[in-house]
Design a protein around this motif. Structure first.
Motif, PDB file in Angstrom:
ATOM      1  N   LEU A   1       0.815  -1.212   0.000  1.00 44.30           N
ATOM      2  CA  LEU A   1       0.000   0.000   0.000  1.00 44.30           C
ATOM      3  C   LEU A   1       0.849   1.264   0.000  1.00 44.30           C
ATOM      4  O   LEU A   1       0.414   2.306  -0.507  1.00 44.30           O
ATOM      5  CB  LEU A   1      -0.933  -0.008   1.210  1.00 44.30           C
ATOM      6  N   GLN A   2       2.057   1.179   0.564  1.00 46.38           N
ATOM      7  CA  GLN A   2       2.926   2.356   0.657  1.00 46.38           C
ATOM      8  C   GLN A   2       4.044   2.337  -0.381  1.00 46.38           C
ATOM      9  O   GLN A   2       4.907   3.224  -0.377  1.00 46.38           O
ATOM     10  CB  GLN A   2       3.528   2.424   2.062  1.00 46.38           C
ATOM     11  N   ALA A   3       4.024   1.389  -1.289  1.00 46.17           N
ATOM     12  CA  ALA A   3       5.109   1.244  -2.255  1.00 46.17           C
ATOM     13  C   ALA A   3       5.033   2.310  -3.338  1.00 46.17           C
ATOM     14  O   ALA A   3       3.941   2.720  -3.746  1.00 46.17           O
ATOM     15  CB  ALA A   3       5.045  -0.135  -2.899  1.00 46.17           C
ATOM     16  N   PRO A   4       6.174   2.778  -3.833  1.00 44.77           N
ATOM     17  CA  PRO A   4       6.158   3.745  -4.932  1.00 44.77           C
ATOM     18  C   PRO A   4       5.558   3.170  -6.208  1.00 44.77           C
ATOM     19  O   PRO A   4       5.030   3.916  -7.034  1.00 44.77           O
ATOM     20  CB  PRO A   4       7.639   4.093  -5.114  1.00 44.77           C
ATOM     21  N   ASP A   5       5.640   1.850  -6.358  1.00 43.28           N
ATOM     22  CA  ASP A   5       5.054   1.181  -7.518  1.00 43.28           C
ATOM     23  C   ASP A   5       3.737   0.489  -7.169  1.00 43.28           C
ATOM     24  O   ASP A   5       3.346  -0.486  -7.803  1.00 43.28           O
ATOM     25  CB  ASP A   5       6.037   0.171  -8.117  1.00 43.28           C
ATOM     26  N   ARG A   6       3.056   1.019  -6.165  1.00 47.07           N
ATOM     27  CA  ARG A   6       1.789   0.446  -5.686  1.00 47.07           C
ATOM     28  C   ARG A   6       0.794   0.203  -6.815  1.00 47.07           C
ATOM     29  O   ARG A   6       0.218  -0.889  -6.920  1.00 47.07           O
ATOM     30  CB  ARG A   6       1.192   1.397  -4.644  1.00 47.07           C
ATOM     31  N   ASP A   7       0.569   1.191  -7.653  1.00 52.93           N
ATOM     32  CA  ASP A   7      -0.453   1.056  -8.695  1.00 52.93           C
ATOM     33  C   ASP A   7      -0.095  -0.047  -9.681  1.00 52.93           C
ATOM     34  O   ASP A   7      -0.969  -0.794 -10.137  1.00 52.93           O
ATOM     35  CB  ASP A   7      -0.646   2.383  -9.425  1.00 52.93           C
ATOM     36  N   GLU A   8       1.166  -0.156 -10.010  1.00 53.13           N
ATOM     37  CA  GLU A   8       1.605  -1.204 -10.935  1.00 53.13           C
ATOM     38  C   GLU A   8       1.421  -2.584 -10.307  1.00 53.13           C
ATOM     39  O   GLU A   8       0.933  -3.522 -10.955  1.00 53.13           O
ATOM     40  CB  GLU A   8       3.069  -0.991 -11.309  1.00 53.13           C
ATOM     41  N   LEU A   9       1.793  -2.722  -9.036  1.00 52.91           N
ATOM     42  CA  LEU A   9       1.659  -4.012  -8.348  1.00 52.91           C
ATOM     43  C   LEU A   9       0.202  -4.437  -8.251  1.00 52.91           C
ATOM     44  O   LEU A   9      -0.156  -5.583  -8.559  1.00 52.91           O
ATOM     45  CB  LEU A   9       2.270  -3.921  -6.945  1.00 52.91           C
ATOM     46  N   LEU A  10      -0.655  -3.518  -7.813  1.00 51.49           N
ATOM     47  CA  LEU A  10      -2.061  -3.844  -7.627  1.00 51.49           C
ATOM     48  C   LEU A  10      -2.771  -4.067  -8.954  1.00 51.49           C
ATOM     49  O   LEU A  10      -3.640  -4.939  -9.067  1.00 51.49           O
ATOM     50  CB  LEU A  10      -2.747  -2.737  -6.829  1.00 51.49           C
ATOM     51  N   GLY A  11      -2.402  -3.294  -9.958  1.00 52.44           N
ATOM     52  CA  GLY A  11      -3.004  -3.477 -11.277  1.00 52.44           C
ATOM     53  C   GLY A  11      -2.660  -4.830 -11.865  1.00 52.44           C
ATOM     54  O   GLY A  11      -3.513  -5.496 -12.469  1.00 52.44           O
ATOM     55  N   TRP A  12      -1.424  -5.237 -11.703  1.00 54.12           N
ATOM     56  CA  TRP A  12      -1.022  -6.575 -12.175  1.00 54.12           C
ATOM     57  C   TRP A  12      -1.789  -7.668 -11.429  1.00 54.12           C
ATOM     58  O   TRP A  12      -2.296  -8.605 -12.039  1.00 54.12           O
ATOM     59  CB  TRP A  12       0.478  -6.754 -11.989  1.00 54.12           C
ATOM     60  N   LEU A  13      -1.886  -7.533 -10.114  1.00 55.96           N
ATOM     61  CA  LEU A  13      -2.568  -8.556  -9.307  1.00 55.96           C
ATOM     62  C   LEU A  13      -4.036  -8.674  -9.710  1.00 55.96           C
ATOM     63  O   LEU A  13      -4.565  -9.784  -9.861  1.00 55.96           O
ATOM     64  CB  LEU A  13      -2.444  -8.196  -7.829  1.00 55.96           C
ATOM     65  N   ARG A  14      -4.684  -7.542  -9.903  1.00 57.90           N
ATOM     66  CA  ARG A  14      -6.114  -7.541 -10.230  1.00 57.90           C
ATOM     67  C   ARG A  14      -6.405  -8.234 -11.556  1.00 57.90           C
ATOM     68  O   ARG A  14      -7.511  -8.752 -11.755  1.00 57.90           O
ATOM     69  CB  ARG A  14      -6.626  -6.096 -10.254  1.00 57.90           C
ATOM     70  N   ARG A  15      -5.459  -8.284 -12.435  1.00 59.03           N
ATOM     71  CA  ARG A  15      -5.683  -8.855 -13.765  1.00 59.03           C
ATOM     72  C   ARG A  15      -5.385 -10.357 -13.843  1.00 59.03           C
ATOM     73  O   ARG A  15      -5.477 -10.954 -14.913  1.00 59.03           O
ATOM     74  CB  ARG A  15      -4.855  -8.087 -14.800  1.00 59.03           C
ATOM     75  N   GLN A  16      -5.078 -10.967 -12.709  1.00 56.20           N
ATOM     76  CA  GLN A  16      -4.825 -12.408 -12.716  1.00 56.20           C
ATOM     77  C   GLN A  16      -6.148 -13.182 -12.649  1.00 56.20           C
ATOM     78  O   GLN A  16      -7.141 -12.694 -12.116  1.00 56.20           O
ATOM     79  CB  GLN A  16      -3.912 -12.790 -11.562  1.00 56.20           C
ATOM     80  N   PRO A  17      -6.188 -14.406 -13.174  1.00 53.78           N
ATOM     81  CA  PRO A  17      -7.436 -15.176 -13.219  1.00 53.78           C
ATOM     82  C   PRO A  17      -7.754 -15.868 -11.900  1.00 53.78           C
ATOM     83  O   PRO A  17      -6.906 -15.967 -11.006  1.00 53.78           O
ATOM     84  CB  PRO A  17      -7.149 -16.211 -14.317  1.00 53.78           C
ATOM     85  N   LEU A  18      -8.986 -16.370 -11.799  1.00 51.22           N
ATOM     86  CA  LEU A  18      -9.387 -17.208 -10.664  1.00 51.22           C
ATOM     87  C   LEU A  18      -9.035 -18.670 -10.895  1.00 51.22           C
ATOM     88  O   LEU A  18      -8.888 -19.429  -9.924  1.00 51.22           O
ATOM     89  CB  LEU A  18     -10.896 -17.104 -10.423  1.00 51.22           C
ATOM     90  N   ALA A  19      -8.932 -19.086 -12.129  1.00 44.43           N
ATOM     91  CA  ALA A  19      -8.607 -20.469 -12.450  1.00 44.43           C
ATOM     92  C   ALA A  19      -7.860 -20.511 -13.773  1.00 44.43           C
ATOM     93  O   ALA A  19      -8.005 -19.618 -14.616  1.00 44.43           O
ATOM     94  CB  ALA A  19      -9.876 -21.325 -12.525  1.00 44.43           C
ATOM     95  N   TYR A  20      -7.068 -21.564 -13.928  1.00 45.58           N
ATOM     96  CA  TYR A  20      -6.265 -21.726 -15.139  1.00 45.58           C
ATOM     97  C   TYR A  20      -6.198 -23.203 -15.482  1.00 45.58           C
ATOM     98  O   TYR A  20      -6.021 -24.050 -14.585  1.00 45.58           O
ATOM     99  CB  TYR A  20      -4.855 -21.168 -14.911  1.00 45.58           C
ATOM    100  N   GLY A  21      -6.346 -23.543 -16.753  1.00 44.46           N
ATOM    101  CA  GLY A  21      -6.291 -24.933 -17.175  1.00 44.46           C
ATOM    102  C   GLY A  21      -5.302 -25.145 -18.305  1.00 44.46           C
ATOM    103  O   GLY A  21      -5.198 -24.311 -19.210  1.00 44.46           O
ATOM    104  N   GLU A  22      -4.579 -26.279 -18.240  1.00 43.37           N
ATOM    105  CA  GLU A  22      -3.622 -26.617 -19.295  1.00 43.37           C
ATOM    106  C   GLU A  22      -3.241 -28.091 -19.169  1.00 43.37           C
ATOM    107  O   GLU A  22      -2.928 -28.563 -18.060  1.00 43.37           O
ATOM    108  CB  GLU A  22      -2.370 -25.747 -19.182  1.00 43.37           C
ATOM    109  N   ASN A  23      -3.282 -28.810 -20.288  1.00 44.33           N
ATOM    110  CA  ASN A  23      -2.793 -30.192 -20.359  1.00 44.33           C
ATOM    111  C   ASN A  23      -3.379 -31.107 -19.288  1.00 44.33           C
ATOM    112  O   ASN A  23      -2.672 -31.919 -18.685  1.00 44.33           O
ATOM    113  CB  ASN A  23      -1.261 -30.212 -20.270  1.00 44.33           C
ATOM    114  N   GLY A  24      -4.679 -30.976 -19.035  1.00 38.24           N
ATOM    115  CA  GLY A  24      -5.335 -31.841 -18.073  1.00 38.24           C
ATOM    116  C   GLY A  24      -5.227 -31.398 -16.631  1.00 38.24           C
ATOM    117  O   GLY A  24      -5.749 -32.069 -15.724  1.00 38.24           O
ATOM    118  N   TYR A  25      -4.560 -30.275 -16.380  1.00 36.08           N
ATOM    119  CA  TYR A  25      -4.455 -29.709 -15.033  1.00 36.08           C
ATOM    120  C   TYR A  25      -5.393 -28.516 -14.916  1.00 36.08           C
ATOM    121  O   TYR A  25      -5.589 -27.762 -15.878  1.00 36.08           O
ATOM    122  CB  TYR A  25      -3.031 -29.238 -14.739  1.00 36.08           C
ATOM    123  N   LEU A  26      -5.936 -28.319 -13.723  1.00 39.45           N
ATOM    124  CA  LEU A  26      -6.736 -27.137 -13.421  1.00 39.45           C
ATOM    125  C   LEU A  26      -6.204 -26.530 -12.134  1.00 39.45           C
ATOM    126  O   LEU A  26      -6.192 -27.184 -11.089  1.00 39.45           O
ATOM    127  CB  LEU A  26      -8.212 -27.481 -13.289  1.00 39.45           C
TER     128      LEU A  26
END
Length: 275
Positions: A90-115
């Motif tokens: 929350l106090q990081a100089p790159d706070r917006d970049e860190l939080l923006g990256w985190l928010r864009r991650q998925p809830l689930a991911y599937g590949e080659n029979g793995y979930l």
């Protein structure tokens, strides 16, 4: 090339560095899959996020409940909990970049029979359906009105899946199942009260992965979230939260040969005594 699925980090950057050295991880050759809860409760959440961002295409992660909580705190919808340790983000100089990256991650991911998912899947959901439902949440989180999601994210209702659910009730149930699920009924009703190991729950409940006829059993589900369960490997299941934060172990599963690597975390910076 190897792919390593790694359990909950929760800001334990020192343990992560030691584990990566132990498995001889090479980002030019290998890939990392994280089960979510990258941040909070450990002492170096911002460092974990910077490392994850820096890996680019060598990393896949899903969102956990602590990741979503961090985003909700940052947006001002809930206050810091007494046990939260996300001030370095929350106090990081790159706070917006860190939080923006985190928010864009998925809830689930599937590949080659793995979930890959943080907590689990409701027994009615096939792997394909689970990925589609996770995509509904991801679309909102990546859209212009993501703050509306955080304004209404918290809550335990509804507890059972119905295809007719819509709006925030639908998104909340999907999110709760994929980031908070441990026990449920045979009908798939989520229990939020019990967090102990299997066998500690009331008779009418069972671990989500033991529900008879679970529709996702044709995929290998990789998940974390449940430190009291510990590392558990079955032919179609890999539980990887072995309590690193609580001075347990940090676990990594190499998917190509299903070899489990575990690093003892007691005494490392940022870890705590067992809860």
């Amino acid at each position: 090339m190897s792919t390593y699925a790694i359990g909950d980090l929760q800001g334990c950057h020192a343990a992560l560095e030691k584990l990566l050295e132990h498995i001889e991880f090479d980002p030019a050759r290998d890939k990392i899959w994280l089960v979510g809860d990258l941040v909070n409760r450990g002492s170096a959440s911002a460092a974990v996020l910077r490392w994850a961002m820096g890996l680019g295409d060598a990393l896949v992660t899903v969102l956990g409940n602590h990741d979503l909580h961090t985003l909700a705190v940052a947006e001002g919808f809930v206050p810091l909990h007494r046990s939260d340790t996300i001030q370095d983000i929350l106090q990081a100089p790159d706070r917006d970049e860190l939080l923006g990256w985190l928010r864009r991650q998925p809830l689930a991911y599937g590949e080659n029979g793995y979930l890959l998912v943080h907590a689990g899947l409701l027994p009615q959901w096939t792997p394909q359906q689970a990925l589609a439902l996770a995509g509904e949440v991801q679309e909102v989180l990546r859209g212009d009105h993501y703050r509306d999601f955080f304004a209404h994210m918290y809550g335990n209702e509804p507890r059972r899946w119905h295809e007719e659910l819509h709006g925030m009730s639908r998104l909340r149930l999907i999110t709760n199942a994929m980031t908070r699920l441990r026990f449920c009924s045979a009908e798939g009703e989520i229990d939020f009260a019990h967090k102990g190991p299997p066998g500690s729950q009331p008779a009418e409940l069972m671990p989500w992965f033991d529900v008879p006829g679970r529709a996702s059993s044709d995929a290998t589900v990789i998940f974390g979230h449940w430190s009291a369960l510990g590392a558990l490997l079955r032919p179609n299941l890999a539980a990887l939260d072995s309590g690193c934060l609580w001075s347990g172990e940090l676990s990594a599963l190499r998917l190509e040969d299903r070899r489990l690597f575990q690093l003892p975390c007691a005494g490392l910076p940022g870890t705590k005594r067992w809860k």
